[in-house]
Motif scaffolding. Structure first.
Motif, mmCIF file in Angstrom:
data_model
loop_
_atom_site.group_PDB
_atom_site.id
_atom_site.type_symbol
_atom_site.label_atom_id
_atom_site.label_comp_id
_atom_site.label_asym_id
_atom_site.label_seq_id
_atom_site.Cartn_x
_atom_site.Cartn_y
_atom_site.Cartn_z
ATOM 1 N N ARG A 161 -8.283 3.787 -17.238
ATOM 2 C CA ARG A 161 -7.312 4.859 -16.993
ATOM 3 C C ARG A 161 -7.919 5.936 -16.111
ATOM 4 O O ARG A 161 -9.001 6.452 -16.404
ATOM 5 N N ILE A 162 -7.201 6.290 -15.035
ATOM 6 C CA ILE A 162 -7.620 7.356 -14.128
ATOM 7 C C ILE A 162 -6.540 8.427 -14.161
ATOM 8 O O ILE A 162 -5.399 8.192 -13.765
ATOM 9 N N ASP A 163 -6.890 9.619 -14.632
ATOM 10 C CA ASP A 163 -5.907 10.690 -14.777
ATOM 11 C C ASP A 163 -5.775 11.488 -13.487
ATOM 12 O O ASP A 163 -6.132 12.669 -13.413
ATOM 13 N N GLN A 174 -0.617 10.865 -7.608
ATOM 14 C CA GLN A 174 -0.612 10.512 -6.185
ATOM 15 C C GLN A 174 -0.946 11.734 -5.331
ATOM 16 O O GLN A 174 -1.678 11.631 -4.342
ATOM 17 N N GLU A 175 -0.427 12.888 -5.728
ATOM 18 C CA GLU A 175 -0.717 14.125 -4.999
ATOM 19 C C GLU A 175 -2.198 14.491 -5.097
ATOM 20 O O GLU A 175 -2.816 14.897 -4.113
ATOM 21 N N ASN A 176 -2.785 14.344 -6.309
ATOM 22 C CA ASN A 176 -4.216 14.594 -6.474
ATOM 23 C C ASN A 176 -5.030 13.721 -5.530
ATOM 24 O O ASN A 176 -5.959 14.198 -4.864
ATOM 25 N N ILE A 177 -4.700 12.446 -5.475
ATOM 26 C CA ILE A 177 -5.441 11.497 -4.645
ATOM 27 C C ILE A 177 -5.359 11.890 -3.179
ATOM 28 O O ILE A 177 -6.360 11.872 -2.459
ATOM 29 N N ALA A 178 -4.175 12.265 -2.724
ATOM 30 C CA ALA A 178 -4.009 12.686 -1.329
ATOM 31 C C ALA A 178 -4.874 13.905 -1.026
ATOM 32 O O ALA A 178 -5.483 13.990 0.052
ATOM 33 N N GLU A 179 -4.973 14.833 -1.978
ATOM 34 C CA GLU A 179 -5.743 16.058 -1.738
ATOM 35 C C GLU A 179 -7.247 15.814 -1.832
ATOM 36 O O GLU A 179 -8.025 16.506 -1.189
ATOM 37 N N ILE A 180 -7.678 14.862 -2.624
ATOM 38 C CA ILE A 180 -9.103 14.519 -2.670
ATOM 39 C C ILE A 180 -9.518 13.821 -1.385
ATOM 40 O O ILE A 180 -10.568 14.111 -0.800
ATOM 41 N N HIS A 239 1.241 4.772 -12.974
ATOM 42 C CA HIS A 239 2.136 5.429 -13.921
ATOM 43 C C HIS A 239 2.502 6.801 -13.352
ATOM 44 O O HIS A 239 2.024 7.188 -12.285
ATOM 45 N N ARG A 240 3.294 7.551 -14.063
ATOM 46 C CA ARG A 240 3.821 8.785 -13.498
ATOM 47 C C ARG A 240 2.709 9.779 -13.152
ATOM 48 O O ARG A 240 2.709 10.372 -12.081
ATOM 49 N N ARG A 241 1.753 9.983 -14.048
ATOM 50 C CA ARG A 241 0.700 10.958 -13.814
ATOM 51 C C ARG A 241 -0.700 10.369 -14.007
ATOM 52 O O ARG A 241 -1.671 11.102 -14.160
#
Length: 225
Positions: A167-169, A172-178, A202-204
């Motif tokens: 599980r990675i918390d 999609q927005e977090n990934i784009a910003e990283i 999943h959603r988040r």
């Protein structure tokens, strides 16, 4: 041999009892509350008892990059004697409710001078953080966006504070910003991994269902072997 870390947790847990004996205040932060705001220098150092924080750097043109995440048992930000202008572009925000021990920068510097084990641990922590920054500038910048994503998910699976490899918390927005890519780009690459049955979005959060296949896509400097 250590690999880069995006999540920092448990780096200082052996010093918790020692920290309790030193001058401090207990500070609690609600989700989305800011620990360290834009436009300010570091004045306090936090030992995280519970919760997780996210550190970002903002560019004057409006771009934003997530640098790292910090969870229970670690200290952030580090303590030093020099004021850097870049600190004004950095902020740290609670991603969940948090409880911390708060020290002034001066008190933490004093502890570093008095406690050699804490001093050495802080040196190791800085080396680990520098390793992440070097990995980002020397390798991630030159990888394709797909390989950047695979590297990120794999590294997070290896050192997330939950200790879970499936599980990675991250959203999609977090990934784009990283990764400093567009959300469309991140979505396209996540869809590829989903279609290849390597992840389940999943959603988040993201579930990794084939860690071996994910690792095979990673660049060499990311892998354990």
């Amino acid at each position: 041999m250590l690999i880069p870390r995006y999540y920092f947790a448990n780096d200082y847990k052996q010093f918790y009892d020692y920290f309790l004996t030193q001058p401090h205040t207990v500070r609690r932060f609600r989700k989305h509350e800011v620990l360290w705001t834009l436009g300010t220098n570091v004045t306090h150092v936090y030992y995280i008892i519970s919760g997780i924080a996210q550190t970002t750097i903002d560019h004057e043109d409006g771009f934003r990059k997530i640098c790292s995440l910090h969870s229970a048992g670690t200290v952030f930000p580090g303590s030093h004697r020099t004021r850097f202008k870049i600190e004004h572009s950095i902020s740290t925000t609670a991603l969940s409710d948090m409880e911390t021990l708060c020290f002034t920068n001066e008190d933490f510097l004093r502890m570093l001078c008095e406690n050699s084990e804490l001093n050495l641990q802080t040196l190791d922590w800085y080396a680990t953080y520098i390793n992440l920054l070097l990995f980002e500038s020397a390798h991630q910048d030159y990888n394709s966006s797909f390989i950047k994503l695979c590297n990120l998910l794999y590294l997070c699976s290896q050192n997330s504070p939950q200790g879970k490899t499936c599980r990675i918390d991250l959203t999609q927005e977090n990934i784009a910003e990283i990764l400093t890519v567009t959300r469309v780009n991140a979505a396209r690459n996540l869809s590829r991994l989903r279609d290849e049955q390597i992840i389940i979005p999943h959603r988040r959060w993201i579930e990794i269902v084939d860690l071996e296949a994910l690792e095979a896509y990673c660049s060499q400097e990311t892998r354990q072997g």
